[in-house]
Design an enzyme around this catalytic site. Structure first.
Site, PDB file in Angstrom:
ATOM      1  N   HIS A   1      34.333   9.976  29.722  1.00  0.00           N
ATOM      2  CA  HIS A   1      34.566   8.829  28.831  1.00  0.00           C
ATOM      3  C   HIS A   1      35.284   7.711  29.589  1.00  0.00           C
ATOM      4  O   HIS A   1      34.851   6.553  29.584  1.00  0.00           O
ATOM      5  CB  HIS A   1      35.399   9.284  27.633  1.00  0.00           C
ATOM      6  CG  HIS A   1      35.857   8.167  26.747  1.00  0.00           C
ATOM      7  ND1 HIS A   1      35.351   7.972  25.476  1.00  0.00           N
ATOM      8  CD2 HIS A   1      36.777   7.175  26.924  1.00  0.00           C
ATOM      9  CE1 HIS A   1      35.930   6.917  24.932  1.00  0.00           C
ATOM     10  NE2 HIS A   1      36.805   6.418  25.791  1.00  0.00           N
ATOM     11  N   GLU A   2      36.388   8.070  30.240  1.00  0.00           N
ATOM     12  CA  GLU A   2      37.142   7.064  30.985  1.00  0.00           C
ATOM     13  C   GLU A   2      36.359   6.565  32.197  1.00  0.00           C
ATOM     14  O   GLU A   2      36.480   5.395  32.584  1.00  0.00           O
ATOM     15  CB  GLU A   2      38.498   7.639  31.425  1.00  0.00           C
ATOM     16  CG  GLU A   2      39.406   8.045  30.281  1.00  0.00           C
ATOM     17  CD  GLU A   2      39.678   6.908  29.308  1.00  0.00           C
ATOM     18  OE1 GLU A   2      39.726   5.742  29.745  1.00  0.00           O
ATOM     19  OE2 GLU A   2      39.825   7.183  28.106  1.00  0.00           O
TER      20      GLU A   2
ATOM     21  N   HIS B   1      34.249   3.586  31.106  1.00  0.00           N
ATOM     22  CA  HIS B   1      35.007   2.330  31.139  1.00  0.00           C
ATOM     23  C   HIS B   1      35.182   1.850  32.590  1.00  0.00           C
ATOM     24  O   HIS B   1      34.961   0.682  32.910  1.00  0.00           O
ATOM     25  CB  HIS B   1      36.404   2.528  30.528  1.00  0.00           C
ATOM     26  CG  HIS B   1      36.411   2.785  29.064  1.00  0.00           C
ATOM     27  ND1 HIS B   1      35.760   1.985  28.153  1.00  0.00           N
ATOM     28  CD2 HIS B   1      37.040   3.746  28.328  1.00  0.00           C
ATOM     29  CE1 HIS B   1      35.967   2.441  26.925  1.00  0.00           C
ATOM     30  NE2 HIS B   1      36.742   3.513  27.007  1.00  0.00           N
TER      31      HIS B   1
END
Length: 372
Positions: free
Chosen positions: A21-22, A25
Site C-alpha cells: 500500500h505504502e 504512494h
C-alpha cells in the site's frame, strides 16, 4: 497448519499488504517528482532507519501500518525553499490525486492476485462436493436440525431435495429457498448411501440477509482443476463481489448497529452472534481455526477479502484516510482555491479518535468473547 501458524501467516500477509500500500504512494510520488522524505513501516518509537539519497527508510515499534512522508503534506512542517517546486501543494491536482489513490487502489490488484491464488490452489469450488466438517449441537436455543437428523462429520452431501450434486453455493441457496420445509438429504457415509430428512431454519447471515441453516459447517472436496489464467479471471471477478460485500459491511460495522453491538459485547452479558463486527484479532481467530482444520488455502481468501475491505475503508471520504485527502482535492477543485490543511487536522483527529476507540472495543470483545 496449526492454529498459531495460521494466525502468524495471516498477520505476515497483512503486513506485506500494508508495505505494498505504502509502496503504491511511494512509487507514484517518485514518478511525478514529489519530494519523498520518509518511508516507514509501523508507528511510534523508531527502531531502525537508514538514509538512502534524500529518503529515510525505517521501521517503528508498532506494526500497525506504515506511512510515506511527502514534503508539504504536513502543514506544521515548513518546506525548504529549494524543495517548494517538489512539494505536495506545488504539484498539479491530478498528480496529487493519483499519488493518494495509488495506495488504496493497489489493494484491489493485490486482492485479485490473492483470490486467483486461492482458486488455483483450491480448484474450482463449483465442482466441489460439500463435506460436513462440523455439526453444531444447538441452533437458536434448541438442538440443531442436522444433529437431530443424525448428520455426521465427513458425510458427503450428494443430493438435497431435487438438487443433484450441489456445490457449496448451490446448497446454501437451495436451503435458503426452502426454509421451514422438510428436505431429503442424500449423503455418502463410509461408502454407503444414506437419506436423512432435515428442515432448514431461518437465520441471519453476516451481511444481514436471511439464510437457511441446519447447523453444519462445510468444505468443498475434490474440486476441479483451474488453469492460472482462469484462476486469475475468477480472482478478478471475486474482487467485484467482495467489494460489494465490503460496502455493505462498512455501513453495518461502523454504523449505529455495529457500534451498538460492540458496546453490548464489551459492557453487557450479551452473547456473540455470527454477524457481529470483528476486529483483526477476531478475523485472526477465524483464520487460526481454519488453519488448524487444514484449510490453509482458505487463508488466502480471508486475506484477499480483508485487503479489499481495508482498501475501501481507506477510500472513505474522511480525513485522515486517503479518501479524505481525495475529498479535499475535490473540494479545492470545486472552490477553485486551496484549503488550509490546518483546518482539516481537528477533523482528522476526531475521526481517528473514533476509529481507535471502536477498534479497541472490538479487540476487547474478540478477546473476551472469541469469534470461534
Amino acid at each position: 497448519m496449526s492454529f498459531t501458524l495460521g494466525i502468524v501467516a495471516f498477520f505476515v500477509g497483512l503486513l506485506l499488504v500494508i508495505l505494498i500500500h505504502e509502496l503504491g504512494h511511494f512509487t507514484v510520488a517518485r514518478a511525478f517528482g514529489f519530494k519523498v522524505e520518509e518511508y516507514f513501516v509501523g508507528f511510534g518509537p523508531k527502531l531502525w532507519s537508514t538514509v538512502r539519497g534524500e529518503i529515510e527508510y525505517g521501521v517503528k515499534a508498532l506494526p500497525l501500518g506504515g506511512y510515506v512522508k511527502i514534503a508539504g503534506m504536513d502543514p506544521y512542517h515548513p518546506v525548504a525553499a529549494q524543495d517548494l517546486p517538489r512539494a505536495y501543494g506545488s504539484k498539479p491536482r491530478w498528480q496529487r490525486a493519483l499519488v493518494i489513490f495509488a495506495g488504496p487502489g493497489i489493494h484491489f490488484l493485490i486482492a485479485a492476485v490473492l483470490f486467483g491464488a486461492f482458486f488455483y490452489v483450491s480448484g474450482d469450488p463449483s465442482t466441489a462436493t460439500p463435506v460436513v466438517t462440523e455439526v453444531v449441537p444447538a441452533l437458536n436455543g434448541h438442538p440443531s436440525p442436522a444433529s437431530q437428523a443424525g448428520l455426521r462429520v465427513d458425510d458427503r452431501i450428494v443430493r438435497v431435495g431435487e438438487l443433484a450434486t450441489p456445490n457449496l453455493e448451490e446448497l446454501s441457496t437451495y436451503t435458503t429457498q426452502h426454509v421451514g420445509e422438510p428436505l431429503e438429504f442424500t449423503v455418502i457415509r463410509n461408502g454407503q448411501t444414506m437419506r436423512l430428512t432435515i428442515t432448514p431454519e431461518r437465520a441471519t447471515g453476516t451481511t444481514g440477509q436471511t439464510i437457511g441453516r441446519i447447523g453444519i459447517f462445510l468444505e468443498g472436496q475434490d474440486p476441479g482443476p483451474v488453469s492460472p489464467v482462469a484462476a486469475l479471471t475468477r480472482g478478478t471477478g471475486e474482487v467485484g463481489s467482495s467489494t460489494l460485500d465490503s460496502f455493505r459491511q462498512i455501513g453495518k460495522v461502523f454504523g449505529p448497529e455495529g457500534i451498538t453491538r460492540v458496546t453490548k459485547l464489551v459492557f453487557t452479558d450479551s452473547q456473540r452472534r455470527e454477524e457481529d463486527p470483528a476486529s483483526v484479532v477476531g478475523i485472526a481467530q477465524a483464520v487460526g481455526h481454519t488453519g488448524a482444520m487444514g484449510g490453509w488455502a482458505t487463508i488466502l481468501y480471508f486475506l484477499a477479502f480483508v485487503t479489499v475491505f481495508i482498501g475501501l475503508v481507506n477510500l472513505m471520504p474522511l480525513p485522515p484516510f486517503d479518501g479524505g485527502h481525495l475529498a479535499v482535492l475535490l473540494i479545492e477543485k470545486i472552490r477553485g482555491k486551496a484549503i488550509d490543511q490546518r483546518r482539516v487536522i481537528p477533523v482528522a483527529v476526531a475521526v481517528m479518535g473514533f476509529f481507535v476507540l471502536f477498534v479497541a472495543l472490538a479487540v476487547i470483545a474478540d478477546l473476551t468473547k472469541p469469534v470461534v
